[in-house]
Write a protein that holds these residues in place. Structure first.
Motif, PDB file in Angstrom:
ATOM      1  N   UNK A  27     -15.630   2.911  -7.454  1.00  0.00           N
ATOM      2  CA  UNK A  27     -14.968   1.888  -7.725  1.00  0.00           C
ATOM      3  C   UNK A  27     -14.861   1.224  -9.110  1.00  0.00           C
ATOM      4  N   UNK A  28     -16.076   0.860  -9.509  1.00  0.00           N
ATOM      5  CA  UNK A  28     -16.178   0.237 -10.903  1.00  0.00           C
ATOM      6  C   UNK A  28     -15.649   1.095 -12.000  1.00  0.00           C
ATOM      7  N   UNK A  86      -3.474   8.677   1.212  1.00  0.00           N
ATOM      8  CA  UNK A  86      -4.000   9.286  -0.027  1.00  0.00           C
ATOM      9  C   UNK A  86      -4.488   8.547  -1.188  1.00  0.00           C
ATOM     10  N   UNK A  87      -5.372   7.597  -0.415  1.00  0.00           N
ATOM     11  CA  UNK A  87      -6.162   6.508  -1.257  1.00  0.00           C
ATOM     12  C   UNK A  87      -7.447   6.712  -1.713  1.00  0.00           C
ATOM     13  N   UNK A  88      -8.122   5.987  -2.472  1.00  0.00           N
ATOM     14  CA  UNK A  88      -9.472   6.329  -2.945  1.00  0.00           C
ATOM     15  C   UNK A  88     -10.270   5.004  -2.001  1.00  0.00           C
ATOM     16  N   UNK A 128       0.871  -1.284  -0.120  1.00  0.00           N
ATOM     17  CA  UNK A 128       0.075   0.061  -0.099  1.00  0.00           C
ATOM     18  C   UNK A 128       0.942   1.256  -0.148  1.00  0.00           C
ATOM     19  N   UNK A 129       2.059   1.326   0.695  1.00  0.00           N
ATOM     20  CA  UNK A 129       2.752   2.224   0.915  1.00  0.00           C
ATOM     21  C   UNK A 129       3.549   2.816  -0.487  1.00  0.00           C
ATOM     22  N   UNK A 130       3.785   1.572  -1.254  1.00  0.00           N
ATOM     23  CA  UNK A 130       4.636   1.764  -2.419  1.00  0.00           C
ATOM     24  C   UNK A 130       3.610   2.100  -3.670  1.00  0.00           C
ATOM     25  N   UNK A 131       2.323   2.088  -3.605  1.00  0.00           N
ATOM     26  CA  UNK A 131       1.521   2.051  -4.475  1.00  0.00           C
ATOM     27  C   UNK A 131       1.237   3.832  -5.048  1.00  0.00           C
ATOM     28  N   UNK A 132       1.036   4.108  -5.946  1.00  0.00           N
ATOM     29  CA  UNK A 132       0.655   5.585  -6.446  1.00  0.00           C
ATOM     30  C   UNK A 132      -0.729   5.672  -6.292  1.00  0.00           C
ATOM     31  N   UNK A 133      -1.507   4.689  -6.607  1.00  0.00           N
ATOM     32  CA  UNK A 133      -2.855   4.974  -6.605  1.00  0.00           C
ATOM     33  C   UNK A 133      -3.755   3.785  -6.206  1.00  0.00           C
ATOM     34  N   UNK A 134      -3.489   3.614  -4.558  1.00  0.00           N
ATOM     35  CA  UNK A 134      -4.230   2.779  -3.958  1.00  0.00           C
ATOM     36  C   UNK A 134      -5.750   2.902  -3.643  1.00  0.00           C
ATOM     37  N   UNK A 135      -6.454   1.642  -3.834  1.00  0.00           N
ATOM     38  CA  UNK A 135      -7.781   1.409  -3.624  1.00  0.00           C
ATOM     39  C   UNK A 135      -8.137   0.869  -2.458  1.00  0.00           C
ATOM     40  N   UNK A 136      -8.856   1.141  -1.499  1.00  0.00           N
ATOM     41  CA  UNK A 136      -9.491   0.546  -0.231  1.00  0.00           C
ATOM     42  C   UNK A 136     -10.866   0.381  -0.612  1.00  0.00           C
TER      43      UNK A 136
END
Lengths: 430, 566
Positions: free
Chosen positions: A324-325, A104-106, A74-82
């Motif tokens: 999300x979709x 800074x996730x969606x 998650x930390x390494x991601x640029x565009x994490x989605x939860x």
């Protein structure tokens, strides 16, 4: 041991009158529950250890390793989605929002694929609603629109609506009228006093016709609307106007079919209009037992009920873009955390393909179709059986879920707290 | 919560009889103490105006309808967005900010205690969940009893002790602080789309009138020795000519308590209207204020309207529906079984609208015409009259005739014919403002005994330091300085820690929830009352055992136990 008044962690009815028999730390008897909740209380299948894919194969790992890997991804991601959240408790959802903010996730929930259009309609025209006890005690007319509670919310009718014992009724079965609007004769339609069988996609037309009639402009309504005879609509309008209290319940059959939020907007405006003549309320039949809880939590924490994107450093909400979709279809996320839901079983193929192509982690007690898309799965304790915490019924009434058996598994909140703490350390905010 | 010495504070502390003295204030362990050691952290207040922490005795910040105000209003959420900063979380919302947004903004204004004005008991858990995320202020919740079937049934039977017993059980169960009546009788009637017109109309379902509800609730409240009085939102809110109803209500109130008022009437601006319709709508602040001046047993708050966008939200469901029929904007309603109602609509109060201009004038008139500031407290019924961030402007309007005249010149041109405001010369003093924003609230809520609202040793160390040197400012002329000074504290200190400085929260904080538990004799404990239990299980949609708010929701909390006369 007998435990009484247990809330059921299955559907949005959140029936809180379940009696459980517990022997040797296992539930062996369930009373008052419907078949759906019964199956959940008695279910024995679960994932026993955290698992991770290594060299293409699943291997069992420790909780420490699984949590470390999750935080690293998650930390390494640029565009994490939860994503997910409807099958866990508020206290864990709060941590989820803090985690999303930190990353800074969606963050989005299952609402996005169920009553998302209903919420958009509410944001346009508001929501004349009530708690379910109002319907139970007062409603002499109940309308189920695009929903089939007998099969999807089995105890809704007996606890809250059609058959529920009510203060203002001598005999609820005799004194309450039931109208069902659906495209097919569902089980619920079979008990209706009036069944309106509408052609698929015709709900908006029917709602518009009813509104015209309520406003005294029946003259503009043609002889047949979406396969329904005008005479039948006239009967229904008359029943609505003569009711002391009318309650509309609607489901995905009207919110997720053609017209989407426009259908719901029309339905709400019909109800608002009817309030000028008598008392009317409208309520969504929410699915997961705590789908509404997540909407509440995200709203008080971030300002919006679902689909919040923290990537700009503020809470940004724009359904259609931050849902999300849509975000998966655009292949934006480069990592995904799924908690307490099962997108693998419900999402469109392109979305699932993207989830499988990026590192996806699941926190869930059980192996499910989403497991197949994941790199990591962390099993947790089951809320409402092994963990106590808050859930919101479909009408917004908060109820405390109970812990009835002991478990070795960590809770959703504990796992999320540890991930959040580790993410802060990795981000240098520890 | 270590030792702090706040030096050179120019203090106004009305409860302690201090009106502008340069003092040092010592704090230790979250309380004000006589002295601290040489190791104490020293903060130089630079001679700035220093007051007890602000207390909002009637605001809507937490719970079901507040959150629904956010839920249905993405446009309002977008109108107030802030980023993460230090310990501050992301916030959204202008008139209904997110919980953190409320907490940071109130703290920047020097507020350390908030009373949620209306909590539906069935949904109390929700209010308490939001309190936990409003960390920089202590929390109090008024529990709604206006349509409580158990209580109304007991009143109908003429059984005042049972009335009190049901209030006691419910307050303890939902961890409430005080008894709130919102449009008593009307919210229950709204269950079938009806209302009651004023205090002498019989309810449709119970054989009683609002008069009986108000009288009985007052009597029961005093039997339970609750810290606060009955907190009333009168019948007939917002309708032209409603002032007669308000006067009639005030006439019902006996003087039963020597420590505080016997009735707290909230947002009285909305209840001080003359005229027979919108065309001859006018201010009746004068008879209302005269009545309050004659009856020391009544305390009111202003419910000031300020121009601009906001969101109205109240348990008064029928009133919101009427408002919806006027505004034709979106409308939400949420009736709560066996207890109360609620409604929400967004509004925009406009200077060019005559009715809105009159409403704006009435709130100010009440504050200026009620002689004792202890009897008229400063509120906007946040966010109903305006968001609380408007408080500094309201303070400046009350302190400056010049500012009022300047504003009056911008409102609807016919306003002058309908209101007495231009003829009122009174300008409130710094001391008056200190009373109307904290000391008066502490006394009216009955919380001086738990250390709120004053700055002598023993008090909770809740302090607001405003960057203004009172001797250098003439508020009558320099009203812009007053607005600026009250808009952002130099320091807000909560329980002995600096929580906010120059607009920014400095720590996450942790609030305390205050609630009451009247100690009733066993025969009045509703937990074991068969009739009460049977009625509950039959007509509520949740089980009685799942109703009480568990200790888990309270975190830090302070239970005020009262000895009852049952």
């Amino acid at each position: 041991m007998i435990v009484e008044d247990v809330p059921c962690p299955f559907c949005g009815c959140l029936c809180d009158d379940i009696t459980l028999t517990v022997k040797n730390n296992r539930i062996v008897g369930v009373e008052n529950c419907c078949v759906l909740g019964n199956a959940k209380f008695l279910s024995k299948k679960r994932l026993k250890h955290p698992i991770m894919r290594k060299d293409g194969a699943w291997v069992e790992v420790s909780f420490d390793e699984a949590i470390e890997e999750t935080a690293r991804i998650l930390t390494g991601a640029n565009r994490p989605l939860l994503y997910g959240w409807s099958g866990t408790y508020n206290e864990a959802q709060v941590t989820a929002v803090h985690l999303a903010e930190e990353l800074g996730a969606l963050i989005d929930s299952t609402t996005s694929v169920c009553h998302n259009p209903s919420i958009i309609a509410i944001q346009e025209v508001g929501h004349p609603g009530c708690t379910l006890g109002q319907v139970k005690n007062r409603a002499d007319l109940v309308i189920y629109w695009g929903c089939n509670p007998i099969e999807a919310h089995p105890r809704h009718l007996s606890r809250y609506s059609t058959y529920a014992d009510g203060y203002f009724f001598e005999n609820t079965v005799r004194d309450r009228k039931v109208v069902v609007v659906d495209i097919r004769e569902s089980e619920t339609a079979k008990i209706a006093d009036e069944f309106i069988q509408v052609k698929p996609g015709g709900d908006y037309l029917i709602l518009s016709a009813l509104r015209a009639m309520v406003r005294g402009r029946g003259d503009v309504v043609p002889a047949t609307v979406a396969g329904v005879k005008k005479e039948q609509l006239e009967r229904v309008v008359e029943a609505c106007q003569n009711a002391s209290y009318g309650a509309v319940f609607f489901g995905l059959g009207v919110s997720m079919t053609r017209g989407k939020y426009k259908n719901i907007r029309n339905a709400i405006e019909l109800v608002s209009e009817l309030n000028r003549k008598t008392k009317f309320t409208i309520s969504a039949m929410r699915g997961h037992y705590n789908v509404y809880g997540f909407n509440e939590v995200l709203t008080w924490m971030a300002g919006y009920p679902f689909a919040v994107d923290f990537s700009r450093g503020i809470a940004f909400y724009n359904p259609g873009e931050t849902t999300v979709i849509d975000v998966l279809a655009r292949k934006e996320p480069d990592a995904c955390l799924v908690v307490a839901s099962d997108p693998g079983a419900h999402f469109p193929k392109t979305c699932i393909e993207h989830m499988a192509a990026i590192p996806t982690i699941q926190i869930d007690p059980c192996v499910n179709p989403t497991t197949a898309l994941c790199q990591v799965q962390i099993p947790v304790a089951i809320t409402g059986i092994e963990v106590a915490g808050t859930a919101y019924r479909m009408d917004g009434v908060p109820i405390r879920m109970k812990k009835v058996v002991e478990t070795e598994f960590p809770t959703d909140k504990q796992v999320l707290d540890r991930i959040c703490e580790r993410v802060r350390e990795l981000n240098g905010n520890g | 919560m270590g030792e702090i010495l706040l030096k050179n504070a120019w203090v106004i502390d009305p409860i302690s009889g201090i009106n502008g003295e340069l003092m040092d204030i010592a704090m230790d362990g979250g309380r004000i103490v006589e002295d601290v050691s040489g190791k104490a952290e020293v903060i130089d207040a630079q001679g700035f105006l220093t007051l007890p922490g602000g207390i909002d005795s009637h605001t809507h910040t937490s719970g079901t309808k507040v959150n629904f105000g956010r839920y249905m209003s993405p446009e309002d959420m977008r109108a107030g967005r802030t980023q993460k900063k230090g310990p501050m979380h992301i916030t959204s919302g202008y008139s209904v900010p997110t919980t953190y947004g409320n907490s940071y903004k109130y703290s920047a204004l020097g507020y350390t205690c908030l009373v949620e004005g209306a909590m539906a008991p069935l949904e109390a858990r929700h209010t308490h969940e939001e309190f936990a995320f409003t960390p920089l202020q202590d929390s109090f919740a008024n529990a709604l009893f206006d349509g409580n079937w158990g209580m109304l049934g007991a009143i109908e039977e003429g059984d005042i002790k049972r009335t009190a017993a049901i209030i006691a059980w419910t307050l303890s169960a939902v961890k409430g602080f005080a008894v709130k009546l919102t449009n008593p009788g009307g919210t229950e009637a709204w269950g079938f789309g009806k209302n009651v017109s004023c205090i002498n109309q019989k309810m449709p379902r119970f054989d009683i009138t609002p008069t009986e509800i108000i009288r009985s609730a007052i009597e029961a409240n005093e039997l339970l020795n609750l810290p606060h009085s009955v907190h009333l939102h009168c019948n007939n809110l917002g309708t032209p000519g409603n002032y007669t109803c308000t006067l009639g209500t005030f006439d019902l109130v006996p003087d039963l308590n020597d420590k505080r008022q016997t009735l707290y009437a909230t947002h009285v601006q909305f209840h001080s209207y003359g005229g027979s319709g919108w065309s001859d709508f006018s201010s009746k602040s004068e008879p209302i204020a005269r009545k309050v001046n004659m009856r020391p047993q009544i305390v009111i708050d202003m419910g000031q309207v300020m121009f601009g966008r906001t969101t109205t939200m109240t348990a008064d469901g029928p009133m919101e529906f009427n408002l919806y029929r006027l505004h034709h904007d979106k409308w939400s309603n949420h009736d709560v079984e066996l207890e109360t109602g609620s409604g929400i609509i967004p509004v925009n109060y406009r200077r060019k609208n005559l009715v809105n201009s009159i409403m704006w004038a009435i709130g100010l008139e009440l504050a200026l015409l009620v002689e004792s500031p202890w009897q008229c407290l400063l509120t906007t019924d946040n966010p109903n009259g305006a968001p609380f961030v408007k408080y500094p402007e309201i303070i400046a309007l009350l302190m400056s005739k010049k500012y009022r005249d300047a504003e009056f010149a911008t409102v609807h041109q016919d306003t002058g014919k309908r209101v007495p405001l231009p003829a009122i010369d009174r300008e409130l003093t710094w001391h008056d403002i200190a009373v109307m924003t904290r000391a008066g609230q502490a006394r009216a809520l009955g919380i001086t005994g738990v250390g709120k609202g004053y700055l002598l040793p023993g008090a909770e160390a809740d302090i607001a330091v405003y960057p203004m040197r009172v001797d250098d400012i003439d508020p009558a002329q320099q009203y812009e300085e007053v607005i600026k000074g009250f808009s952002q504290t130099e320091y807000t200190i909560k329980r002995g820690r600096v929580v906010s400085r120059r607009g920014d929260a400095l720590i996450h904080g942790e609030n305390t929830t205050f609630w009451v538990k009247p100690e009733v004799p066993p025969e009045y404990d509703m937990t074991h009352d068969e009739r009460f239990k049977e009625h509950f299980e039959r007509y509520y949609s949740i089980r009685m055992s799942n109703y009480p708010v568990q200790e888990e929701y309270l975190h830090r909390n302070y239970c005020i136990r009262t000895e009852t006369d049952l």
